[in-house]
Design a protein around this motif. Structure first.
Motif, PDB file in Angstrom:
ATOM      1  N   LYS A 133       0.839  -1.207   0.000  1.00 14.49           N
ATOM      2  CA  LYS A 133       0.000   0.000   0.000  1.00 14.49           C
ATOM      3  C   LYS A 133       0.867   1.247   0.000  1.00 14.49           C
ATOM      4  N   ILE A 134       1.946   1.191   0.783  1.00 15.58           N
ATOM      5  CA  ILE A 134       2.843   2.343   0.846  1.00 15.58           C
ATOM      6  C   ILE A 134       3.474   2.577  -0.525  1.00 15.58           C
TER       7      ILE A 134
ATOM      8  N   ALA B 187      -4.324   5.372  -7.101  1.00 20.82           N
ATOM      9  CA  ALA B 187      -4.801   4.534  -6.005  1.00 20.82           C
ATOM     10  C   ALA B 187      -6.206   4.966  -5.582  1.00 20.82           C
ATOM     11  N   LYS B 188      -6.395   6.276  -5.418  1.00 15.87           N
ATOM     12  CA  LYS B 188      -7.684   6.799  -5.000  1.00 15.87           C
ATOM     13  C   LYS B 188      -8.758   6.485  -6.037  1.00 15.87           C
ATOM     14  N   ALA B 189      -8.437   6.731  -7.302  1.00  8.30           N
ATOM     15  CA  ALA B 189      -9.441   6.587  -8.361  1.00  8.30           C
ATOM     16  C   ALA B 189      -9.860   5.140  -8.555  1.00  8.30           C
TER      17      ALA B 189
ATOM     18  N   LEU C 257       2.091  -4.475 -11.169  1.00  8.82           N
ATOM     19  CA  LEU C 257       1.462  -5.263 -10.104  1.00  8.82           C
ATOM     20  C   LEU C 257       0.691  -4.374  -9.128  1.00  8.82           C
ATOM     21  N   SER C 258       1.168  -3.140  -8.942  1.00 10.47           N
ATOM     22  CA  SER C 258       0.492  -2.261  -7.981  1.00 10.47           C
ATOM     23  C   SER C 258      -0.940  -1.948  -8.416  1.00 10.47           C
TER      24      SER C 258
ATOM     25  N   ALA D 172      -0.971  -9.648 -13.630  1.00  8.52           N
ATOM     26  CA  ALA D 172       0.002  -8.619 -14.001  1.00  8.52           C
ATOM     27  C   ALA D 172       0.805  -9.074 -15.224  1.00  8.52           C
ATOM     28  N   LEU D 173       1.234 -10.339 -15.212  1.00 11.86           N
ATOM     29  CA  LEU D 173       2.004 -10.864 -16.334  1.00 11.86           C
ATOM     30  C   LEU D 173       1.182 -10.884 -17.621  1.00 11.86           C
ATOM     31  N   GLU D 174      -0.091 -11.274 -17.488  1.00 12.51           N
ATOM     32  CA  GLU D 174      -0.967 -11.298 -18.669  1.00 12.51           C
ATOM     33  C   GLU D 174      -1.052  -9.920 -19.313  1.00 12.51           C
TER      34      GLU D 174
END
Lengths: 274, 240
Positions: free
Chosen positions: A156-157, A167-169, B94-95, B115-117
């Motif tokens: 998350k950080i 992140a928000k959207a 990935l995030s 993520a890989l896809e």
């Protein structure tokens, strides 16, 4: 040389400094990466001044545990500064300058009016001898808490550091995780203040992060390198300060400066080769 | 086709100046909507409103029951801080999966697979271990598009996705977006300066123009006075 170092750690206060220092270095270096990348470096600096103010006022009123008094004050200041940075009416950097000089003034006044002049120096520039047993226990518990929280919230950080709006959207509570970062930063500042001094604690936050960003290109390696650099610089600074009777906090900062110079040099060299 | 988002009588102000007044439009499944308009016409304010980063002063933005915030992928404009961010391409992509994690702290195998896809879909496998900050502008946009696809598969929100890209990379980007819309039926909402391409690809146009905004299909837009003005005579302007 090695026997000298072993002898050095036969002093109780050195052991306390070692435990406290390693833990604080770890916490500060992890959070530092996010703060530097989010352009929040000065918040750490502002908070340390607020911490000084709180410590000085608490001692002036005869509090037995000024460090514990400083915790809630610095946390509130951290939330407040984070809010201000997101608000365009008062510019974030100006707000930080206002708050930190204000807190410094209050602290100095409180300390000198109540006749605590001798302690001021150690609050400002730190002192490892000033760390007693309860301080070390207090620091260790808080540091352990910070480290566990950091690992738990790591992904998350990363997300709110890289791109808060995304992140928000997409439905992540970015505001909450910003608060987590602010909370952990505030705790780190308080924990490290006694040893490093409020003038120098923010160096522990900023230097290792900037150093590791010079040489690493992945977030995870930046974090790990930052932690390693921080601990190594702390140990080197601690040992040097012992042998040359130099102030510990300042010695650690100087070691960091030297490492930064080397890292910048290595960094440009590596980039050129690519 | 089901309605995904319906906006009714929206009004937004920016620093006490009304930029959008009484604006209504709908976004349906499979649409390719381009939001165009001059600087200051409220494009970015409206974007923030649709993304939930800003609350409208008046009116309502209604999401249909099938559309959750977690179904939305977003390609934001880059911030200066991001350009030199030390993170690998894989870490960034990935995030995008974070919104499906809730409070659980770590990514699952399935997250990594997705993520890989998306990395494969956008043809950036060879960049996966590279650092984001060492990539070109076009490569960075692809990485961010892959991240957007990780976040949501129903609706993609693209904020000026071709700004700063060279003509060849721009065309490539438009082609990828068009494919996502046509082949995978992902609804596209794009904020753009580039009216020529907007008209070429989009099914619907929302042209923000203070009190006289236009919303409708691309065909109607071309025939409308606003469309005629910008698309007919004002070509130099649209090339910006």
């Amino acid at each position: 040389m090695i026997s000298d170092i072993i002898e050095m750690f036969q002093n109780d206060f050195m052991i306390r400094a070692l435990i406290g220092g390693v833990l604080v270095s770890l916490c500060a270096s992890l959070l530092g990466v996010s703060l530097v990348l989010k352009r929040y470096s000065m918040i750490g600096d502002g908070l340390s001044h607020v911490g000084f103010g709180a410590l000085a006022v608490a001692s002036a009123f005869g509090s037995a545990a000024p460090l514990q008094v400083a915790v809630p004050v610095v946390i509130i200041a951290a939330f407040f500064l984070l809010r201000l940075s997101g608000n365009s009416k008062v510019k974030g950097d100006a707000a930080i300058a206002l708050i930190s000089t204000g807190a410094l003034a209050i602290g100095i006044t409180a300390a000198s009016v109540s006749g605590l002049n001798t302690d001021i120096n150690s609050y400002l520039f730190g002192s490892i001898i000033a760390m007693d047993k309860t301080d070390v226990i207090f620091c260790s518990v808080l540091s352990a808490f910070i480290l566990v929280m950091y690992v738990f919230f790591y992904n998350k950080i990363f997300a709110v550091t890289f791109d808060e709006n995304f992140a928000k959207a997409t439905g992540t509570k970015a505001g909450m995780y910003n608060m987590v970062i602010a909370l952990l930063t505030a705790l780190t500042i308080v924990v490290g203040m006694k040893m490093m001094g409020s003038m120098l604690i923010s160096s522990l936050v900023i230097f290792p992060a900037v150093i590791s960003m010079r040489i690493c290109s992945r977030f995870k390696t930046v974090i790990i390198t930052s932690a390693a650099v921080s601990v190594i610089c702390f140990l080197t600074g601690l040992i040097l300060s012992y042998f040359y009777s130099a102030p510990t906090g300042a010695s650690i900062v100087i070691v960091n400066m030297i490492v930064l110079l080397i890292a910048s040099f290595v960094g440009t060299f590596v980039k050129k080769r690519r | 086709m089901g309605e995904l988002i319906s906006c009714r009588n929206l009004a937004f102000s920016y620093e006490d100046v009304d930029v959008i007044k009484d604006l209504s439009f709908t976004i349906s499944e499979g649409d390719y909507l381009c939001i165009v308009g001059e600087n200051g016409s409220g494009k970015s304010t409206l974007t923030k409103g649709l993304l939930g980063l800003k609350v409208p002063d008046k009116g309502k933005i209604i999401f249909s029951d099938e559309l959750k915030r977690k179904d939305i992928g977003y390609l934001p404009q880059q911030t200066p801080a991001q350009k030199d961010f030390p993170a690998s391409v894989f870490e960034v992509v990935l995030s995008g999966r974070l919104n499906s994690r809730g409070l659980r702290p770590f990514y699952s195998k399935n997250d990594k697979k997705i993520a890989l896809e998306n990395i494969n879909r956008l043809g950036i496998e060879d960049l996966m271990r590279r650092s984001y900050r060492d990539l070109s502008g076009g490569q960075q946009q692809r990485v961010l598009l892959a991240r957007a696809l990780c976040a949501g598969r129903k609706l993609l929100f693209l904020d000026e996705p071709v700004t700063g890209l060279d003509p060849i990379v721009t065309e490539e980007m438009y082609r990828i977006i068009d494919e996502l819309n046509k082949k995978e039926n992902i609804t596209i909402v794009m904020v753009s300066h580039d009216i020529t391409s907007a008209v070429k690809y989009a099914t619907h146009i929302l042209h923000l123009n203070f009190e006289k905004s236009f919303f409708g299909t691309t065909k109607d837009y071309k025939a409308s006075p606003l469309g005629q003005y910008f698309f007919g005579e004002g070509k130099e302007e649209s090339d910006k």
